[in-house]
Design a protein around this motif. Structure first.
Motif, short mmCIF file in Angstrom:
data_model
loop_
_atom_site.label_atom_id
_atom_site.label_comp_id
_atom_site.label_asym_id
_atom_site.label_seq_id
_atom_site.Cartn_x
_atom_site.Cartn_y
_atom_site.Cartn_z
N ASP A 1 0.82 -1.22 0.00
CA ASP A 1 0.00 0.00 0.00
C ASP A 1 0.85 1.27 0.00
N LEU A 2 2.14 1.14 0.27
CA LEU A 2 3.01 2.31 0.36
C LEU A 2 3.26 2.92 -1.00
N THR A 3 3.39 4.25 -1.02
CA THR A 3 3.68 4.96 -2.27
C THR A 3 5.05 5.63 -2.26
N ALA A 4 5.68 5.73 -1.09
CA ALA A 4 7.01 6.34 -1.01
C ALA A 4 7.63 6.06 0.35
N ILE A 5 8.94 6.30 0.43
CA ILE A 5 9.69 6.13 1.67
C ILE A 5 10.39 7.45 1.98
N ALA A 6 10.41 7.83 3.26
CA ALA A 6 11.18 8.99 3.71
C ALA A 6 12.18 8.50 4.75
N VAL A 7 13.41 8.98 4.67
CA VAL A 7 14.44 8.49 5.59
C VAL A 7 15.31 9.63 6.08
N GLY A 8 15.68 9.58 7.35
CA GLY A 8 16.59 10.57 7.92
C GLY A 8 18.00 10.34 7.44
N THR A 9 18.67 11.41 7.06
CA THR A 9 20.03 11.32 6.52
C THR A 9 21.09 11.78 7.51
N GLY A 10 20.71 12.02 8.75
CA GLY A 10 21.67 12.47 9.74
C GLY A 10 21.75 13.99 9.78
N PRO A 11 22.84 14.50 10.34
CA PRO A 11 24.09 13.83 10.71
C PRO A 11 23.94 12.93 11.93
N ALA A 12 24.78 11.87 11.93
CA ALA A 12 24.76 10.91 13.02
C ALA A 12 25.98 10.02 12.88
N PRO A 13 26.33 9.28 13.93
CA PRO A 13 27.43 8.32 13.83
C PRO A 13 27.18 7.31 12.70
N PHE A 14 28.25 6.81 12.13
CA PHE A 14 28.22 5.99 10.92
C PHE A 14 27.31 4.77 11.02
N THR A 15 27.52 3.93 12.04
CA THR A 15 26.85 2.63 12.09
C THR A 15 25.34 2.75 12.17
N GLY A 16 24.85 3.54 13.12
CA GLY A 16 23.41 3.66 13.28
C GLY A 16 22.73 4.27 12.07
N LEU A 17 23.31 5.31 11.53
CA LEU A 17 22.71 5.98 10.39
C LEU A 17 22.64 5.05 9.19
N ARG A 18 23.70 4.25 8.99
CA ARG A 18 23.75 3.34 7.86
C ARG A 18 22.62 2.32 7.91
N VAL A 19 22.26 1.86 9.10
CA VAL A 19 21.18 0.88 9.24
C VAL A 19 19.88 1.42 8.65
N GLY A 20 19.52 2.65 9.00
CA GLY A 20 18.29 3.23 8.51
C GLY A 20 18.31 3.46 7.01
N LEU A 21 19.43 3.97 6.51
CA LEU A 21 19.53 4.27 5.08
C LEU A 21 19.49 3.00 4.23
N VAL A 22 20.21 1.98 4.65
CA VAL A 22 20.21 0.73 3.89
C VAL A 22 18.82 0.09 3.91
N THR A 23 18.17 0.11 5.07
CA THR A 23 16.82 -0.45 5.17
C THR A 23 15.86 0.29 4.26
N ALA A 24 15.90 1.61 4.29
CA ALA A 24 14.98 2.40 3.45
C ALA A 24 15.24 2.18 1.97
N ARG A 25 16.51 2.18 1.58
CA ARG A 25 16.84 1.98 0.15
C ARG A 25 16.43 0.60 -0.32
N THR A 26 16.68 -0.41 0.50
CA THR A 26 16.31 -1.77 0.13
C THR A 26 14.80 -1.91 0.00
N PHE A 27 14.09 -1.34 0.95
CA PHE A 27 12.62 -1.37 0.95
C PHE A 27 12.08 -0.70 -0.31
#
Length: 233
Positions: free
Chosen positions: A59-85
């Motif tokens: 049912d989703l039509t788009a994804i929005a994701v936070g791009t930081g700034p933030a420490p590398f590891t945590g931020l990467r988890v969200g970005l990779v999840t959003a891009r994969t999704f």
């Protein structure tokens, strides 16, 4: 964005935050404040929000994701999840600075026109960004994002520090430098990313035709290096 929009919003700049918006209305929102267990919590939060909203991923039509700034590891988890999704479902994806989302939330709630956002960058530093609400009631960055010591940020933005127009975790971490006119109660209140607000920003910008890249705002080298890799260059 289509006329009818159902948006999944993610941010892992500080803990994990998830929300589902339908035509700008928040159907579900959840977060974990554990800053080191994004991988464990993010997927269950997404599933839980979709269930609460009564929708499925289709049912989703788009994804929005936070791009930081933030420490590398945590931020990467969200970005990779959003891009994969997004890639798996052929959905557009929009990146929004996590500092932007905090600033927009603060300026919507308080009768002020400008605010300084300071979040924890570790290494005794803060990420910072200065924001203003313009004549059209649009929140815009006027300086930053950057990373520096709290003392330097306080010196560079002394007017907002003295006026008590500072928000974010950095305020509680470095009150001697950043508290200014902020009360002890306000210092203790965590200003973290609201995934719904992040999603609203993404919608407004998408409708205005603004490009929203998903490149991470690390602002400095990752904390983790490959063993044996040269670091002095």
């Amino acid at each position: 964005m289509t006329t009818t929009s159902t948006l999944l919003c993610l941010d892992t700049s500080d803990g994990a935050a998830v929300a589902v918006l339908h035509n700008g209305q928040t159907l579900a929102a959840a977060r974990s404040d554990d800053p080191r267990r994004h991988v464990e919590y993010l997927a269950p939060l997404i599933v839980g929000c979709l269930d609460t909203a009564g929708i499925t991923a289709s049912d989703l039509t788009a994804i929005a994701v936070g791009t930081g700034p933030a420490p590398f590891t945590g931020l990467r988890v969200g970005l990779v999840t959003a891009r994969t999704f997004a890639q798996a479902r052929g959905l557009p994806i929009h990146g929004v600075s996590s500092l932007d989302a905090i600033a927009a939330d603060a300026l919507a709630e308080q009768d002020i026109e400008e605010v300084l956002v300071v979040t924890d960058a570790r290494r005794r530093e803060v990420y910072w960004g200065r924001y203003r609400r313009d004549e059209a009631n649009v929140v815009r960055a006027v300086a930053g994002p950057g990373v520096d010591t709290a003392a330097q940020v306080a010196t560079d933005h002394a007017d907002l520090v003295e006026a008590g127009q500072v928000i974010g975790r950095g305020l509680a971490l470095y009150p001697a430098d950043l508290a200014g006119g902020v009360s002890e109660e306000e210092r203790a209140a965590d200003a973290v990313v609201d995934a719904s607000r992040l999603g609203h920003l993404a919608l407004v910008r998408a409708q205005a035709g603004v490009t929203q890249p998903t490149e991470a705002l690390y602002l400095r080298r990752p904390d983790v290096h490959v063993p044996g890799q040269a670091t002095g260059r």
